[in-house]
Design a protein around this motif. Sequence first.
Motif, short mmCIF file in Angstrom:
data_model
loop_
_atom_site.label_atom_id
_atom_site.label_comp_id
_atom_site.label_asym_id
_atom_site.label_seq_id
_atom_site.Cartn_x
_atom_site.Cartn_y
_atom_site.Cartn_z
N ALA A 192 0.83 -1.20 0.00
CA ALA A 192 0.00 0.00 0.00
C ALA A 192 0.87 1.26 0.00
O ALA A 192 0.56 2.24 -0.69
N ALA A 193 1.96 1.21 0.77
CA ALA A 193 2.87 2.36 0.81
C ALA A 193 3.50 2.60 -0.56
O ALA A 193 3.65 3.75 -0.99
N ASP A 194 3.85 1.53 -1.24
CA ASP A 194 4.43 1.67 -2.59
C ASP A 194 3.42 2.28 -3.56
O ASP A 194 3.78 3.11 -4.41
N ARG A 195 2.15 1.89 -3.43
CA ARG A 195 1.12 2.46 -4.30
C ARG A 195 0.92 3.94 -4.01
O ARG A 195 0.75 4.75 -4.94
N GLU A 196 0.92 4.31 -2.73
CA GLU A 196 0.76 5.72 -2.37
C GLU A 196 1.94 6.54 -2.88
O GLU A 196 1.77 7.66 -3.36
N ALA A 197 3.15 5.97 -2.76
CA ALA A 197 4.33 6.66 -3.27
C ALA A 197 4.23 6.85 -4.78
O ALA A 197 4.62 7.90 -5.32
N GLY A 198 3.69 5.86 -5.46
CA GLY A 198 3.50 5.98 -6.91
C GLY A 198 2.52 7.08 -7.26
O GLY A 198 2.72 7.82 -8.24
N LEU A 199 1.47 7.21 -6.46
CA LEU A 199 0.48 8.27 -6.69
C LEU A 199 1.11 9.65 -6.48
O LEU A 199 0.91 10.57 -7.28
N VAL A 203 1.82 12.93 -9.26
CA VAL A 203 1.45 14.33 -9.06
C VAL A 203 2.64 15.26 -9.25
O VAL A 203 2.52 16.33 -9.86
N VAL A 204 3.81 14.86 -8.73
CA VAL A 204 4.97 15.77 -8.75
C VAL A 204 5.82 15.62 -10.01
O VAL A 204 6.70 16.45 -10.25
N ALA A 205 5.55 14.60 -10.79
CA ALA A 205 6.37 14.37 -11.99
C ALA A 205 6.42 15.60 -12.90
O ALA A 205 7.50 15.96 -13.40
N PRO A 206 5.29 16.30 -13.17
CA PRO A 206 5.38 17.49 -14.02
C PRO A 206 6.27 18.57 -13.43
O PRO A 206 6.95 19.30 -14.17
N HIS A 210 9.92 20.45 -14.95
CA HIS A 210 9.78 21.87 -15.26
C HIS A 210 11.13 22.50 -15.58
O HIS A 210 12.16 22.12 -15.04
N ARG A 211 11.13 23.48 -16.47
CA ARG A 211 12.38 24.13 -16.86
C ARG A 211 12.93 25.03 -15.77
O ARG A 211 14.13 25.30 -15.72
N ASN A 212 12.05 25.51 -14.89
CA ASN A 212 12.49 26.38 -13.80
C ASN A 212 13.18 25.53 -12.72
O ASN A 212 12.55 24.65 -12.13
N PRO A 213 14.46 25.78 -12.42
CA PRO A 213 15.18 24.98 -11.42
C PRO A 213 14.52 25.02 -10.05
O PRO A 213 14.49 24.01 -9.34
N GLN A 214 13.99 26.19 -9.67
CA GLN A 214 13.35 26.29 -8.37
C GLN A 214 12.10 25.43 -8.29
O GLN A 214 11.80 24.84 -7.25
N THR A 215 11.38 25.35 -9.40
CA THR A 215 10.20 24.50 -9.43
C THR A 215 10.59 23.03 -9.27
O THR A 215 9.92 22.27 -8.58
N ARG A 216 11.69 22.64 -9.91
CA ARG A 216 12.15 21.25 -9.77
C ARG A 216 12.55 20.96 -8.33
O ARG A 216 12.31 19.87 -7.81
N ILE A 217 13.18 21.95 -7.68
CA ILE A 217 13.55 21.76 -6.29
C ILE A 217 12.31 21.57 -5.42
O ILE A 217 12.24 20.70 -4.55
N HIS A 218 11.29 22.38 -5.69
CA HIS A 218 10.08 22.31 -4.88
C HIS A 218 9.24 21.08 -5.17
O HIS A 218 8.26 20.82 -4.46
N ALA A 219 9.59 20.32 -6.20
CA ALA A 219 8.92 19.04 -6.41
C ALA A 219 9.12 18.14 -5.20
O ALA A 219 8.21 17.42 -4.79
N GLU A 220 10.30 18.22 -4.59
CA GLU A 220 10.58 17.40 -3.41
C GLU A 220 9.76 17.87 -2.22
O GLU A 220 9.27 17.06 -1.43
N THR A 221 9.63 19.18 -2.06
CA THR A 221 8.82 19.71 -0.98
C THR A 221 7.36 19.28 -1.15
O THR A 221 6.70 18.86 -0.19
#
Length: 247
Positions: A192-199, A203-206, A210-221
């Motif tokens: 279940a945890a693996d499925r939630e991580a996949g979900l 969401v954050v894949a886009p 992103h071309r903006n480096p700050q946006t890519r950083i905030h993907a982790e946040t």
Amino acid sequence: MLRTPSGGAGSGTATSDGRLMSIGTVLNLLRGEYPEVSISKIRFLEAEGLVEPQRTPSGYRKFSSEDVEKLGHVLRMQRDHYLPLKVIREHLDALARGEQLPLPSPAQSRELFEGGIELDPAGPTAARIGRAELLAAAEVGEPELVEWESYGLLSAVSEGCYDIEAVGIARLIADLGRFGVEPRHLRSMKAAADREAGLVEQVVAPLRRHRNPQTRIHAETTARELATLSIRLHSALVQSALSTHSH
């Protein structure tokens, strides 16, 4: 007109008439400087007590100019200093008292993480521990760890090294074992945890692309925030199910 906050606290975000704003208006104001911000992000920061909008009788959020300024300050400290919410909250409390705390550099932020404060994942690389350190920290033996690994509950991220989160996982598995819950019973939780991580990753894949480096950083946040919400939902669902079974 309302200006998106771009400086430190006190930079001034105000409406010409002082009226309260809807969450959609706040989102539009902040997105100029913080393109990754979302309504879910604003609600998450509210849930963490970093901003306290007023509520209408029907339950709608209404934000003041001070609320928007505070949100901008929080987003800026996350983006520019990689600070965890606990440290951001301390800075906001200091500002409310009229004090000005120095903000740590990214290198100092890493020291905060290593000192035991959970750091925003948009910051430095997470800590790693060795197998012997994991066994000692979790207070378990080699046979238990081998068994847990055989069920996929734990795994090394590199040769003999584990994420620091492995310590907490190992302790929880051991605690459950004291109630007779065996590792084989936990495979469904791991799946279940693996499925939630996949979900979350969907969401954050886009944002990661992103071309903006700050946006890519905030993907982790964003990923961490989504994980927190997912954990809260899981806990609430378990409690609800237990309540139903008890009746």
